[in-house]
Write a protein that holds these residues in place. Structure first.
Motif, PDB file in Angstrom:
ATOM      1  N   GLU A 122      32.090  22.611  62.832  1.00 49.45           N
ATOM      2  CA  GLU A 122      32.702  23.508  63.818  1.00 49.45           C
ATOM      3  C   GLU A 122      33.540  22.725  64.820  1.00 49.45           C
ATOM      4  N   SER A 123      34.618  23.338  65.263  1.00 54.23           N
ATOM      5  CA  SER A 123      35.492  22.685  66.232  1.00 54.23           C
ATOM      6  C   SER A 123      35.997  23.699  67.261  1.00 54.23           C
ATOM      7  N   LEU A 124      36.139  23.222  68.493  1.00 51.90           N
ATOM      8  CA  LEU A 124      36.698  24.029  69.574  1.00 51.90           C
ATOM      9  C   LEU A 124      38.183  23.737  69.664  1.00 51.90           C
ATOM     10  N   LEU A 125      38.991  24.767  69.898  1.00 55.23           N
ATOM     11  CA  LEU A 125      40.443  24.598  69.917  1.00 55.23           C
ATOM     12  C   LEU A 125      40.941  24.254  71.314  1.00 55.23           C
ATOM     13  N   HIS A 126      41.601  23.113  71.424  1.00 50.75           N
ATOM     14  CA  HIS A 126      42.168  22.741  72.717  1.00 50.75           C
ATOM     15  C   HIS A 126      43.546  23.392  72.877  1.00 50.75           C
TER      16      HIS A 126
END
Length: 527
Positions: free
Chosen positions: A115-119
């Motif tokens: 999972e990754s958070l979008l900057h």
């Protein structure tokens, strides 16, 4: 005339040494022979009967296996329940050290489920710490402003007196809340005056009649204490949803007796279910009663989600009675600090992500979401954990094991034995003395403060200044090595009141099956 010292010959000394060595060798041989005879004749261990003496090496190696695994074998990112990276981050932040890493991530960022958070291309340059979350609906006269990260439920008895002291003092210093756990409020919770959330379990410790039922008078008296800010009814917990507990009689000391309101020396059984309600409607009525008895303070409940239909039944009960909890704490099956049978820890209950999104969507779909705050409890340790849970539907988070690590826990995983090597999860005074309350309280404060600050910095990198601006599109999960989907695509998100206007998709059958007057559904009706 000078006194002459006796002359000892080298030969005499050597002879004596040889005799001592022979005696030692003989004693060792006799000892090993006795051990071999014992091993050969005993009937408890088959290994020792077939391999006398040397078979003990197997038990020695087995006893130190967890330490060898943790310190020499596991990689930084794959330890369980918390990996080395996470533990190091907690320790460093609690000590006021910048938890930074060189040379890039060690994670496989292309693996499935990563999972990754979008900057944002335009991150905020001066992020501000968001205001605390106000908990308290229209019928709550004494709302409470709670932090984004708080101490989750852990009882005295599970934790030591010094651990409770350190957690509460840290909460007082940092201005966040400390959940008492179901073992009642103790003098150790009160010593430093930190804000308390009083949790009641099925045994009603601290507000219990002699026959084990709820004592309204005792509850009113204790819940109206200014240090108690909210009251919480525990329906279930992540580590062992659906079962109660047993406190053996020998462990019920005079101190435990006074704190929990149970007889000294007598075994106390916490049943799996509550006696104050048996239907969703009765549950809501009791939550309303808790709020009244506490003088208008926020009242809610904690649960690990199982059947979605059962939670929808609770929502229907809210609509029918007009009574809503001020908050609901969702515990994940990843939890927690409570010792439990392995089968329950590994196989029962929904993980926090699924449980949290079930509760959030159900409340949105019934038009109740704006009245109720949602807390997320289950393996919260880092700033990114906080941000992810906020995206998934939470308003605030609670942490138990990470707070234990801030106090000094080394994940020895001996909590249930009473032999915690650092004095956190034990009642042995020789072990609890290892905790310096002043030092550990400062570490609890440091950890909470820096973790919330990191969550704020992550949100700023995402271009948002408040949790209200976070959206499901901002969190993505790999569904294959070459493709990732956002949470907006991965999951269905209900619109406000959508269940009332005609439940969509696979929610329809669950909504139809849910009844506000019963938790018991016919086979095949529950999801």
């Amino acid at each position: 005339m000078k006194r002459q010292l006796p002359i000892v010959s080298v030969a005499s000394t050597a002879s004596t040494g040889k005799r001592v060595a022979r005696v030692a060798a003989t004693a060792s041989a006799l000892g090993l022979g006795a051990l071999a005879a014992w091993d050969y004749t005993q009937k408890k261990h088959a290994v020792l009967r077939n391999y006398p003496v040397i078979g003990h090496a197997r038990f020695l190696l087995e006893s130190i296996r967890p330490e060898i695994q943790q310190y020499f074998i596991e990689r930084n990112w794959d330890g369980r329940p918390f990996n080395r990276e996470t533990r190091t981050t907690i320790y460093e932040r609690s000590k006021g050290i910048h938890s930074e890493q060189a040379f890039g991530t060690e994670r496989d960022v292309e693996r499935r489920d990563y999972e990754s958070l979008l900057h944002s291309a335009v991150p905020l340059s001066n992020p501000r710490v968001p205001p605390k979350v106000r908990v308290g609906g229209e019928k709550c006269t004494k709302p409470y402003d709670i932090s984004l990260l708080n101490v989750s439920a852990m009882s005295f008895g599970s934790l030591s007196d010094n651990a409770i002291r350190a957690l509460n003092k840290g909460a007082a210093m940092g201005g966040f809340a400390h959940d008492s756990g179901e073992g009642a409020i103790t003098p150790y919770h009160r010593e430093f005056g930190g804000d308390l959330i009083w949790e009641l379990g099925t045994a009603y410790f601290g507000a219990r009649t002699e026959d084990g039922h709820f004592d309204a008078e005792a509850f009113a008296e204790k819940s109206q204490d200014p240090q108690v800010k909210m009251t919480s009814l525990k329906l279930s917990q992540g580590a062992k949803p659906g079962i109660g507990g047993v406190l053996p009689g020998p462990k019920v000391s005079e101190e435990i007796s006074q704190i929990r309101g149970i007889p000294v020396g007598k075994t106390c059984i916490s049943p799996p279910n509550h006696s104050v309600f048996s239907t969703p409607i009765e549950l809501m009525q009791f939550i309303g009663r808790m709020r009244e008895l506490s003088g208008g303070k926020p009242a809610g409940y904690k649960l690990c989600i199982g059947s979605r239909t059962e939670f929808l039944a609770m929502c229907k009960a809210m609509l029918e009675t007009g009574i809503t909890p001020d908050f609901i704490i969702v515990d994940g099956s990843e939890g927690g600090t409570g010792a439990a049978p392995l089968e329950f820890e590994d196989n029962v209950g929904l993980p926090l992500t699924q449980g949290l999104m079930t509760v959030h969507n159900a409340l949105v779909g019934t038009g109740l979401r704006d009245r109720i705050r949602i807390g997320a409890a289950g393996k919260i340790a880092s700033g990114s954990d906080i941000v992810k849970r906020l995206i998934q539907g939470a308003d605030y988070t609670n942490s138990a094991r990470a707070m234990m690590m801030a106090v000094g826990c080394i994940q020895a995983m001996t909590c249930h034995t009473g032999k915690c090597p650092v004095g956190v999860a034990t009642q042995d005074p020789r072990r609890t003395r290892a905790i310096d309350v002043t030092d550990k309280a400062q570490r609890v404060k440091n950890y909470q403060e820096s973790t919330v600050a990191e969550a704020v910095r992550i949100m700023a990198a995402m271009g948002v200044s408040s949790p209200d601006e976070l959206e499901p599109t901002m969190l993505r999960r790999n569904i294959s090595p070459s493709e990732s989907w956002s949470y907006a695509k991965l999951y269905d998100w209900l619109e406000p009141g959508e269940l009332l206007d005609g439940a969509p998709g696979d929610w329809a059958a669950d909504w139809k099956a849910a009844r506000p007057d019963t938790f018991h559904l016919r086979r095949g009706q529950s999801r």
